[in-house]
Motif scaffolding. Structure first.
Motif, PDB file in Angstrom:
ATOM      1  N   LYS A  13       0.947  -1.059   0.092  1.00 22.51           N
ATOM      2  CA  LYS A  13      -0.011   0.026  -0.051  1.00 22.51           C
ATOM      3  C   LYS A  13       0.688   1.273   0.168  1.00 22.51           C
ATOM      4  CE  LYS A  13      -3.971   0.172   2.031  1.00 22.51           C
ATOM      5  NZ  LYS A  13      -5.138   0.342   3.025  1.00 22.51           N
ATOM      6  N   LEU A  16       3.514   1.803  -5.730  1.00 20.24           N
ATOM      7  CA  LEU A  16       2.569   1.437  -6.526  1.00 20.24           C
ATOM      8  C   LEU A  16       3.490   0.546  -7.738  1.00 20.24           C
ATOM      9  CD1 LEU A  16      -0.090   0.709  -8.043  1.00 20.24           C
ATOM     10  CD2 LEU A  16       0.048   3.109  -8.668  1.00 20.24           C
ATOM     11  N   TRP A  27      -6.558   0.939  -6.812  1.00 18.81           N
ATOM     12  CA  TRP A  27      -6.026   2.372  -6.527  1.00 18.81           C
ATOM     13  C   TRP A  27      -6.890   3.082  -7.502  1.00 18.81           C
ATOM     14  CZ3 TRP A  27      -4.379   4.080  -2.118  1.00 18.81           C
ATOM     15  CH2 TRP A  27      -3.482   3.274  -1.633  1.00 18.81           C
ATOM     16  N   HIS A  42       2.399   8.265 -11.911  1.00 16.63           N
ATOM     17  CA  HIS A  42       3.384   7.551 -11.619  1.00 16.63           C
ATOM     18  C   HIS A  42       4.685   7.901 -12.269  1.00 16.63           C
ATOM     19  CE1 HIS A  42       5.865   3.764 -11.523  1.00 16.63           C
ATOM     20  NE2 HIS A  42       5.088   3.521 -10.247  1.00 16.63           N
ATOM     21  N   THR A  49       2.670   5.872  -3.307  1.00 22.87           N
ATOM     22  CA  THR A  49       1.151   6.221  -3.172  1.00 22.87           C
ATOM     23  C   THR A  49       0.885   7.401  -2.744  1.00 22.87           C
ATOM     24  OG1 THR A  49       0.698   4.713  -1.383  1.00 22.87           O
ATOM     25  CG2 THR A  49       0.428   3.796  -3.590  1.00 22.87           C
ATOM     26  N   ARG A  60      -4.858   9.802   0.170  1.00 22.26           N
ATOM     27  CA  ARG A  60      -4.347   8.301  -0.069  1.00 22.26           C
ATOM     28  C   ARG A  60      -5.068   7.522   1.037  1.00 22.26           C
ATOM     29  NH1 ARG A  60       1.051   5.698   2.580  1.00 22.26           N
ATOM     30  NH2 ARG A  60      -0.330   5.366   3.925  1.00 22.26           N
TER      31      ARG A  60
END
Length: 60
Positions: A13, A16, A27, A42, A49, A60
């Protein structure tokens, strides 16, 4: 390691990995965004994340 349970193990978590389909789908659903939006964020801010969420304007 804290994470989400998946058939192959745990999904991290904190970071990613775009190659992990289940993690990306999680997500996408949680943030209400598309795969393309996650991929762009990303690439811009990295794999954490919390940074991706901030880039997307999400919690988040």
């Amino acid at each position: 390691m804290a994470g989400l349970k998946d058939k192959r193990g745990f999904i991290d978590k904190e970071r990613l990995d775009l190659s992990e389909r289940k993690a990306v789908e999680y997500w996408m659903k949680r943030w209400g965004v598309t795969r393309e939006q996650i991929t762009a964020a990303h690439r811009k801010v990295g794999r954490l994340t919390k940074d991706i969420a901030a880039e997307l304007g999400k919690r988040r």
